[in-house]
Motif scaffolding. Structure first.
Motif, mmCIF file in Angstrom:
data_model
loop_
_atom_site.group_PDB
_atom_site.id
_atom_site.type_symbol
_atom_site.label_atom_id
_atom_site.label_comp_id
_atom_site.label_asym_id
_atom_site.label_seq_id
_atom_site.Cartn_x
_atom_site.Cartn_y
_atom_site.Cartn_z
ATOM 1 N N LYS B 16 37.125 -1.434 -41.798
ATOM 2 C CA LYS B 16 37.356 -0.011 -43.286
ATOM 3 C C LYS B 16 39.332 -0.573 -43.469
ATOM 4 O O LYS B 16 39.642 -0.540 -44.197
ATOM 5 C CB LYS B 16 37.571 1.113 -41.947
ATOM 6 C CG LYS B 16 35.415 1.377 -42.046
ATOM 7 C CD LYS B 16 36.086 2.708 -41.671
ATOM 8 C CE LYS B 16 36.576 2.825 -40.382
ATOM 9 N NZ LYS B 16 35.602 1.750 -39.081
ATOM 10 N N THR B 17 39.615 -0.725 -42.282
ATOM 11 C CA THR B 17 41.549 -0.479 -42.610
ATOM 12 C C THR B 17 41.746 -1.923 -43.353
ATOM 13 O O THR B 17 42.676 -2.214 -44.339
ATOM 14 C CB THR B 17 42.471 -0.757 -41.384
ATOM 15 O OG1 THR B 17 41.192 0.694 -40.203
ATOM 16 C CG2 THR B 17 43.239 -0.907 -41.097
ATOM 17 N N THR B 18 40.962 -3.190 -42.821
ATOM 18 C CA THR B 18 41.576 -4.245 -43.604
ATOM 19 C C THR B 18 41.502 -4.116 -44.733
ATOM 20 O O THR B 18 42.076 -4.767 -45.695
ATOM 21 C CB THR B 18 41.060 -5.405 -42.700
ATOM 22 O OG1 THR B 18 40.902 -5.425 -41.846
ATOM 23 C CG2 THR B 18 41.173 -6.875 -43.205
ATOM 24 N N ASN B 172 30.753 -7.546 -44.634
ATOM 25 C CA ASN B 172 32.204 -7.565 -44.674
ATOM 26 C C ASN B 172 32.197 -8.691 -43.749
ATOM 27 O O ASN B 172 31.154 -8.548 -42.719
ATOM 28 C CB ASN B 172 33.555 -6.823 -43.781
ATOM 29 C CG ASN B 172 34.552 -7.388 -43.808
ATOM 30 O OD1 ASN B 172 34.818 -8.781 -43.614
ATOM 31 N ND2 ASN B 172 35.829 -7.596 -42.688
ATOM 32 N N ARG B 173 32.439 -10.383 -42.962
ATOM 33 C CA ARG B 173 32.452 -11.312 -42.301
ATOM 34 C C ARG B 173 31.623 -12.007 -42.484
ATOM 35 O O ARG B 173 30.384 -11.714 -40.696
ATOM 36 C CB ARG B 173 33.132 -10.003 -40.539
ATOM 37 C CG ARG B 173 34.066 -9.383 -40.286
ATOM 38 C CD ARG B 173 34.472 -8.982 -39.108
ATOM 39 N NE ARG B 173 35.166 -10.349 -38.647
ATOM 40 C CZ ARG B 173 35.790 -10.411 -37.487
ATOM 41 N NH1 ARG B 173 35.928 -8.937 -36.513
ATOM 42 N NH2 ARG B 173 36.028 -10.829 -36.424
ATOM 43 N N ILE B 174 31.420 -12.239 -42.893
ATOM 44 C CA ILE B 174 29.764 -13.217 -43.492
ATOM 45 C C ILE B 174 29.777 -13.872 -42.921
ATOM 46 O O ILE B 174 31.006 -14.980 -43.394
ATOM 47 C CB ILE B 174 29.629 -12.622 -44.820
ATOM 48 C CG1 ILE B 174 29.090 -11.380 -44.957
ATOM 49 C CG2 ILE B 174 28.265 -13.912 -45.157
ATOM 50 C CD1 ILE B 174 29.102 -11.713 -46.788
ATOM 51 N N ASP B 204 33.767 -14.222 -43.195
ATOM 52 C CA ASP B 204 34.522 -14.309 -42.112
ATOM 53 C C ASP B 204 36.295 -15.458 -42.594
ATOM 54 O O ASP B 204 35.787 -16.236 -42.449
ATOM 55 C CB ASP B 204 33.795 -14.643 -40.612
ATOM 56 C CG ASP B 204 34.470 -13.981 -39.552
ATOM 57 O OD1 ASP B 204 33.964 -12.724 -39.162
ATOM 58 O OD2 ASP B 204 35.087 -14.718 -39.010
ATOM 59 N N ASP B 205 36.887 -14.399 -41.809
ATOM 60 C CA ASP B 205 38.307 -15.859 -42.298
ATOM 61 C C ASP B 205 39.358 -15.296 -41.486
ATOM 62 O O ASP B 205 40.030 -14.392 -41.489
ATOM 63 C CB ASP B 205 38.584 -15.146 -43.484
ATOM 64 C CG ASP B 205 39.397 -15.863 -44.584
ATOM 65 O OD1 ASP B 205 40.255 -17.008 -43.359
ATOM 66 O OD2 ASP B 205 39.984 -16.297 -45.582
ATOM 67 N N THR B 206 39.640 -16.293 -40.416
ATOM 68 C CA THR B 206 41.171 -16.354 -39.342
ATOM 69 C C THR B 206 42.193 -15.947 -40.316
ATOM 70 O O THR B 206 42.804 -15.276 -39.751
ATOM 71 C CB THR B 206 41.310 -18.031 -39.134
ATOM 72 O OG1 THR B 206 41.057 -18.879 -39.764
ATOM 73 C CG2 THR B 206 40.392 -18.183 -38.042
HETATM 74 N N1 LIG Z 1 36.745 -11.049 -43.009
HETATM 75 C C1 LIG Z 1 37.647 -10.901 -41.542
HETATM 76 N N2 LIG Z 1 37.068 -12.214 -41.280
HETATM 77 C C2 LIG Z 1 37.828 -11.573 -40.116
HETATM 78 N N3 LIG Z 1 38.279 -10.797 -39.310
HETATM 79 C C3 LIG Z 1 38.220 -9.809 -40.095
HETATM 80 C C4 LIG Z 1 37.954 -9.855 -40.428
HETATM 81 N N4 LIG Z 1 37.262 -7.938 -40.897
HETATM 82 C C5 LIG Z 1 38.302 -7.741 -40.641
HETATM 83 N N5 LIG Z 1 38.745 -8.100 -39.373
HETATM 84 C C6 LIG Z 1 38.973 -8.211 -38.506
HETATM 85 O O1 LIG Z 1 38.162 -7.249 -37.813
HETATM 86 C C7 LIG Z 1 39.144 -6.336 -36.674
HETATM 87 C C8 LIG Z 1 39.069 -5.135 -37.055
HETATM 88 O O2 LIG Z 1 39.458 -5.136 -38.627
HETATM 89 P P1 LIG Z 1 39.264 -2.983 -39.448
HETATM 90 O O3 LIG Z 1 40.736 -2.893 -38.372
HETATM 91 O O4 LIG Z 1 40.497 -3.236 -40.438
HETATM 92 O O5 LIG Z 1 38.394 -2.320 -39.024
HETATM 93 P P2 LIG Z 1 38.349 -0.949 -38.509
HETATM 94 O O6 LIG Z 1 36.984 -0.561 -39.521
HETATM 95 O O7 LIG Z 1 39.321 0.249 -39.445
HETATM 96 O O8 LIG Z 1 37.780 -0.604 -37.194
HETATM 97 P P3 LIG Z 1 38.773 0.736 -36.385
HETATM 98 O O9 LIG Z 1 37.160 1.560 -36.716
HETATM 99 O O10 LIG Z 1 38.779 0.418 -35.230
HETATM 100 O O11 LIG Z 1 39.044 1.920 -37.597
HETATM 101 C C9 LIG Z 1 40.407 -6.617 -36.683
HETATM 102 O O12 LIG Z 1 40.999 -7.339 -35.746
HETATM 103 C C10 LIG Z 1 40.620 -7.523 -38.066
HETATM 104 O O13 LIG Z 1 41.889 -8.927 -38.456
#
Ligand SMILES: Nc1ncnc2c1ncn2[C@@H]1O[C@H](COP(=O)(O)OP(=O)(O)OP(=O)(O)O)[C@@H](O)[C@H]1O
Ligand SMILES: [Mg+2]
Lengths: 215, 263
Positions: B16-18, B172-174, B204-206
């Motif tokens: 979500k935050t990403t 996300n993260r396929i 999914d992308d580093t």
């Molecule tokens: N497409 C992606 N490829 C690789 N890593 C990812 C990808 N999307 C997110 N991440 C990683 O996954 C982790 C969680 O992402 P993020 O903080 O955006 O999730 P969130 O849904 O906001 O979490 P929370 O519920 O804790 O608020 C982070 O470490 C982020 O770098």
């Protein structure tokens, strides 16, 4: 069960309990205990149960109330007016959108739901249900009558929940986690594939069977 | 006409935050006035992803409790000047803001911004209810795995109950290899259950992680595949019809070789 000493009728999320004329307290208590233990879909925690006030003595009523409380239900004795009236409850939320006629004999009535039931959502009704949409994993339907799903069923469905063994369940794609009809339970196989034909579940010879149908 | 969009998921850690950070930067790169509102109180980290942590003076709770006008709490992005962040508090808990306060705040923000993106906490408790209260539109983020999809389904049900009918999906993260080998849900499986309009499929992308460390979301990186997916989502949000990208699982020659030589 024709000789059941306890009759249960569900209305708007409240369970109305009535006793067969002349039933003894010991029999009623035993019967209720069995029903509660059997985990029938009707006795979900938090459900409000109304008992007739003047059949048994106050102490006996209290004992029955305690029995329900032990199983997480909310139990009161009903006033004569309440015996007539059906009380609104959060569990009936889903059926709110549908205008409901206040017919007494509502077994033939059908609840129509024009949406997909998503995880965590629940429909509970004493009538039959038609769902125009899917029933997703984690969703649940408990109906006194039959259940017809115009879509894919992946949730938990209980038809004939008050004991009607002639109730059926029909879906375009029937792949539920569990099917219950009356007091029978069928679990899905651990790997379900999507069926391409509509299917019907019903009770035959004391078992739940599933067969393809045309529609 | 401004849009208030809540980014939500049910399950935590799905992105979500990403997503909020990337879409915010992307929309700002298109010249839109954007404000990101972090409502994940106590677990604030949207500021980190944007590299703005050291600029925070006031937070959302200072604003909702009337200690400062919202303008004082807004943090402008260093590089994208039409992008602002309204950070949340690091210490208070999620019930510190109530739905009415957020609705009122968003009504004020609408006067100045084209897009108001709300980063929602995980779960379906009060924090979620507050975050969605003001939204015109919801973006549900999920991952291609059963538990995340089930939680997304519940969230969609909850959004329906809150009368939010404009709901879009981002997966996300396929990981294409895993989808191909059947170890990960594919888009058909996901659509089968969720059946809502999908506006993004993000690999999914580093680079998502490396960009976090730099404080600049991956959408700015030309070579990032997740960045490309986010750029496409931004165009879709702005009303363009953009085809979904094909995921590269193996090179063309490998595929050919496999077809010709069998394995
Ligand atoms: N497409 C992606 N490829 C690789 N890593 C990812 C990808 N999307 C997110 N991440 C990683 O996954 C982790 C969680 O992402 P993020 O903080 O955006 O999730 P969130 O849904 O906001 O979490 P929370 O519920 O804790 O608020 C982070 O470490 C982020 O770098
Ligand atoms: Mg987050």
């Amino acid at each position: 069960m024709a000789d059941d000493v306890v009759k249960i009728k569900s209305g708007k999320g409240v369970l109305h309990i009535n006793f067969l004329q002349g039933a003894t307290f010991v029999n009623v208590r035993k019967n209720l205990e069995e029903k509660l233990k059997s985990g029938s879909g009707f006795f979900l925690r938090g459900t409000v149960v109304l008992l007739p006030r003047d059949v048994f003595s106050a102490e006996e009523n209290e004992e029955l109330q305690k029995l329900f409380h032990e199983h997480g239900l909310i139990c009161r004795t009903k006033t004569p007016e309440e015996a007539e009236m059906l009380i609104h409850n959060a569990a009936a939320k889903e059926s709110r959108q549908i205008p409901k006629k206040s017919t007494k004999q509502d077994v033939q009535e059908m609840l129509v739901v024009n949406k997909t039931l998503r995880g965590g959502q629940e429909i509970r009704t004493e009538s039959s249900v038609l769902i125009v949409g899917n029933v997703n994993p984690g969703a649940q339907i408990i109906a006194g009558g039959s259940i017809d799903i115009r879509g894919t069923c992946r949730g938990m469905v209980h038809a004939g929940a008050t004991g009607d063994t002639s109730a059926i369940i029909v879906a375009d794609h029937l792949m539920p986690t569990q099917i219950r009809i009356a007091n029978l339970i069928a679990r899905s196989p651990d790997a379900i594939e999507k069926s391409n034909r509509a299917e019907r579940a019903s009770i035959k010879n004391g078992c739940i069977i599933i067969e393809p149908i045309e529609r | 006409m401004s849009e208030v969009i809540v980014i939500t998921s049910g399950k935590g850690g799905v992105g979500k935050t990403t997503t909020t950070a990337n879409l915010g930067v992307g929309l700002a790169m298109q010249g839109k006035n954007v404000v990101l509102v972090d409502t994940d109180t106590g677990l604030r980290n949207l500021d980190l992803l944007l590299g703005l942590e050291n600029r925070i003076m006031y937070d959302l709770i200072d604003v909702t409790e009337g200690r400062v006008p919202y303008k004082k709490a807004l943090v402008r992005h260093k590089k994208f000047e039409t992008l602002y962040l309204l950070p949340t508090s690091q210490v208070k808990d999620k019930s510190a803001v109530n739905p009415e306060q957020l609705v009122k705040l968003c009504d004020d923000l609408r006067k100045e911004f084209d897009f108001i993106l709300i980063d929602c906490p995980a779960g379906i408790e009060q924090g979620f209810k507050t975050a969605v209260a003001a939204a015109d539109e919801a973006i549900v983020v999920t991952m291609p795995e059963i538990s995340a999809v089930r939680d997304a389904d519940k969230i969609i049900g909850e959004l329906g109950r809150a009368d939010k009918d404009n709901i879009k999906l981002i997966v996300n993260r396929i990981r294409p290899q895993m989808v191909e080998s059947g170890d990960m849900l594919d888009m058909d499986d996901i659509n089968d259950i969720l059946s809502i309009d999908c506006i993004g499929q993000i690999p999914d992308d580093t680079m998502v992680v490396t960009s976090t460390n730099k404080g600049e979301p991956c959408i700015t990186m030309e070579k990032s595949s997740a960045g490309q997916a986010y750029r496409n989502i931004v165009r879709r949000i702005l009303g363009e019809d953009v085809p979904f990208m094909e995921f590269q699982t193996e090179g063309f020659f490998e595929k050919l070789r496999r077809r010709v030589f069998g394995k």
